[in-house]
Design an enzyme around this catalytic site. Structure first.
Site, PDB file in Angstrom:
ATOM      1  N   LYS A  14      45.077  40.144  34.815  1.00 41.38           N
ATOM      2  CA  LYS A  14      46.214  40.255  35.743  1.00 41.38           C
ATOM      3  C   LYS A  14      47.379  39.353  35.303  1.00 41.38           C
ATOM      4  O   LYS A  14      48.510  39.800  35.239  1.00 41.38           O
ATOM      5  CB  LYS A  14      45.789  39.860  37.176  1.00 41.38           C
ATOM      6  CG  LYS A  14      44.646  40.710  37.731  1.00 41.38           C
ATOM      7  CD  LYS A  14      44.358  40.367  39.189  1.00 41.38           C
ATOM      8  CE  LYS A  14      43.807  38.960  39.423  1.00 41.38           C
ATOM      9  NZ  LYS A  14      42.462  38.714  38.849  1.00 41.38           N
ATOM     10  N   ARG A  89      43.701  38.588  48.518  1.00 37.98           N
ATOM     11  CA  ARG A  89      42.288  38.603  48.127  1.00 37.98           C
ATOM     12  C   ARG A  89      41.377  38.825  49.319  1.00 37.98           C
ATOM     13  O   ARG A  89      40.149  38.832  49.146  1.00 37.98           O
ATOM     14  CB  ARG A  89      41.922  37.273  47.476  1.00 37.98           C
ATOM     15  CG  ARG A  89      42.006  37.267  45.953  1.00 37.98           C
ATOM     16  CD  ARG A  89      41.754  35.848  45.511  1.00 37.98           C
ATOM     17  NE  ARG A  89      41.200  35.681  44.213  1.00 37.98           N
ATOM     18  CZ  ARG A  89      41.887  35.255  43.149  1.00 37.98           C
ATOM     19  NH1 ARG A  89      43.167  35.046  43.211  1.00 37.98           N
ATOM     20  NH2 ARG A  89      41.274  35.049  42.008  1.00 37.98           N
ATOM     21  N   ARG A 128      38.227  31.931  27.492  1.00 35.59           N
ATOM     22  CA  ARG A 128      39.474  31.340  27.996  1.00 35.59           C
ATOM     23  C   ARG A 128      39.265  29.872  28.381  1.00 35.59           C
ATOM     24  O   ARG A 128      40.126  29.034  28.162  1.00 35.59           O
ATOM     25  CB  ARG A 128      39.965  32.146  29.209  1.00 35.59           C
ATOM     26  CG  ARG A 128      41.262  31.625  29.797  1.00 35.59           C
ATOM     27  CD  ARG A 128      41.826  32.560  30.856  1.00 35.59           C
ATOM     28  NE  ARG A 128      41.202  32.381  32.147  1.00 35.59           N
ATOM     29  CZ  ARG A 128      41.484  33.109  33.234  1.00 35.59           C
ATOM     30  NH1 ARG A 128      42.358  34.087  33.151  1.00 35.59           N
ATOM     31  NH2 ARG A 128      40.895  32.885  34.388  1.00 35.59           N
ATOM     32  N   ARG A 134      40.356  25.091  32.219  1.00 34.60           N
ATOM     33  CA  ARG A 134      40.007  25.397  33.616  1.00 34.60           C
ATOM     34  C   ARG A 134      38.506  25.244  33.814  1.00 34.60           C
ATOM     35  O   ARG A 134      37.715  25.966  33.206  1.00 34.60           O
ATOM     36  CB  ARG A 134      40.435  26.823  33.975  1.00 34.60           C
ATOM     37  CG  ARG A 134      41.897  26.944  34.269  1.00 34.60           C
ATOM     38  CD  ARG A 134      42.272  28.356  34.656  1.00 34.60           C
ATOM     39  NE  ARG A 134      41.533  28.875  35.801  1.00 34.60           N
ATOM     40  CZ  ARG A 134      41.799  30.030  36.373  1.00 34.60           C
ATOM     41  NH1 ARG A 134      42.785  30.792  35.930  1.00 34.60           N
ATOM     42  NH2 ARG A 134      41.077  30.448  37.403  1.00 34.60           N
ATOM     43  N   ARG A 146      32.665  33.460  41.715  1.00 31.15           N
ATOM     44  CA  ARG A 146      33.989  34.071  41.927  1.00 31.15           C
ATOM     45  C   ARG A 146      33.849  35.591  42.027  1.00 31.15           C
ATOM     46  O   ARG A 146      34.543  36.230  42.818  1.00 31.15           O
ATOM     47  CB  ARG A 146      34.936  33.679  40.787  1.00 31.15           C
ATOM     48  CG  ARG A 146      35.429  32.245  40.955  1.00 31.15           C
ATOM     49  CD  ARG A 146      35.835  31.628  39.651  1.00 31.15           C
ATOM     50  NE  ARG A 146      37.057  32.152  39.091  1.00 31.15           N
ATOM     51  CZ  ARG A 146      37.408  31.997  37.809  1.00 31.15           C
ATOM     52  NH1 ARG A 146      36.613  31.342  36.975  1.00 31.15           N
ATOM     53  NH2 ARG A 146      38.535  32.486  37.372  1.00 31.15           N
TER      54      ARG A 146
HETATM   55  P1  AMP Z   1      42.983  32.803  39.818  1.00 33.09           P
HETATM   56  O1  AMP Z   1      43.856  31.969  38.954  1.00 33.09           O
HETATM   57  O2  AMP Z   1      43.724  33.957  40.444  1.00 33.09           O
HETATM   58  O3  AMP Z   1      41.711  33.224  39.138  1.00 33.09           O
HETATM   59  O4  AMP Z   1      42.543  31.876  41.044  1.00 33.09           O
HETATM   60  C1  AMP Z   1      41.794  30.688  40.837  1.00 33.09           C
HETATM   61  C2  AMP Z   1      41.235  30.213  42.154  1.00 33.09           C
HETATM   62  O5  AMP Z   1      42.308  29.914  43.056  1.00 33.09           O
HETATM   63  C3  AMP Z   1      40.351  31.200  42.905  1.00 33.09           C
HETATM   64  O6  AMP Z   1      39.020  31.174  42.442  1.00 33.09           O
HETATM   65  C4  AMP Z   1      40.490  30.676  44.332  1.00 33.09           C
HETATM   66  O7  AMP Z   1      39.719  29.511  44.524  1.00 33.09           O
HETATM   67  C5  AMP Z   1      41.958  30.262  44.380  1.00 33.09           C
HETATM   68  N1  AMP Z   1      42.817  31.383  44.826  1.00 33.09           N
HETATM   69  C6  AMP Z   1      43.785  32.011  44.094  1.00 33.09           C
HETATM   70  N2  AMP Z   1      44.372  32.979  44.816  1.00 33.09           N
HETATM   71  C7  AMP Z   1      43.765  32.983  46.024  1.00 33.09           C
HETATM   72  C8  AMP Z   1      43.896  33.768  47.200  1.00 33.09           C
HETATM   73  N3  AMP Z   1      44.772  34.781  47.271  1.00 33.09           N
HETATM   74  N4  AMP Z   1      43.086  33.478  48.259  1.00 33.09           N
HETATM   75  C9  AMP Z   1      42.217  32.460  48.208  1.00 33.09           C
HETATM   76  N5  AMP Z   1      41.995  31.703  47.128  1.00 33.09           N
HETATM   77  C10 AMP Z   1      42.772  31.946  46.032  1.00 33.09           C
END
Ligand code: AMP
Length: 191
Positions: A14, A89, A128, A134, A146
């Site tokens: 994404k 989400r 990654r 991360r 996740r």
């Molecule tokens: P991402 O970078 O999109 O993979 O997000 C990393 C982490 O951030 C996720 O595993 C969640 O802990 C948190 N996170 C990101 N976006 C959301 C969201 N829309 N709702 C809740 N937690 C989020």
């Protein structure tokens, strides 16, 4: 105005695709994951709160996430459109987003899912994690958690957007360029 939701499991691509699409379609890219990580880096109270969830691979609570997202949209009043990456989400987030956009006479144009099998995604995320630093990408148990969060809370949004006639999916397998091309074609067909 084009407002896109990029949908898909962690590692689906994404963020990578959003960075190309935002240039191509002149959109503002909002990644809630990036916003949380920047808050963590700046040691803000929001960052501190988010970190406790993110470290486990759990979702951050809805209201916190919704407030942050809305503030970010409001920072860009001149935007010609947005790419929402990693948001919504949950159903509560999707409903909040619809209501928020409606107040501004805006709406989601399409939700586009990038599809790939879990095993491919785990490999991508572990890879990654070697360079991104991360911690949530470096531990397979956290990655699987996740995915569980996704299956439980995020996957139902397929139905939510399908009912609105706005759900589309694209294969997330192949070269980055090939996937960008698929997405571009789809976005061009929206208008
Ligand atoms: P991402 O970078 O999109 O993979 O997000 C990393 C982490 O951030 C996720 O595993 C969640 O802990 C948190 N996170 C990101 N976006 C959301 C969201 N829309 N709702 C809740 N937690 C989020």
């Amino acid at each position: 105005m084009i407002n896109l939701v990029l949908f898909g499991k962690p590692g689906a691509g994404k963020g990578t695709q959003a960075s190309f699409l935002k240039e191509q379609f002149n959109l503002v890219h909002i990644s809630t994951g990036d916003l949380f990580r920047s808050n963590i880096q700046n040691e803000t109270p929001l960052g501190l709160l988010a970190k406790s969830y993110m470290d486990q691979g759990d979702l951050v609570p809805d209201q916190v996430t919704i407030d942050m997202l809305e503030a970010e949209v409001d920072k860009n009043p001149k935007a010609q459109g947005f790419i929402f990456d990693g948001f919504p989400r949950t159903k509560a987030q999707a409903e909040a987003l619809d209501a928020f956009l409606k107040e501004k006479n805006m709406s989601i144009s399409a939700t586009i899912a990038l599809e790939a099998a879990d095993d491919v995604l785990v490999d991508r995320l572990l890879e990654r994690g070697k360079s991104s630093g991360r911690t949530d990408d470096q531990d397979e148990a956290k990655i699987r958690n996740r995915f569980e969060e996704y299956n439980l809370k995020t996957a139902p949004l397929r139905d939510y957007y399908t009912k609105q006639g706005k759900f589309q999916s694209v294969s997330g397998i192949g070269s980055i360029e090939a996937i960008t091309e698929r997405l571009t074609e789809l976005i061009n067909s929206l208008s």
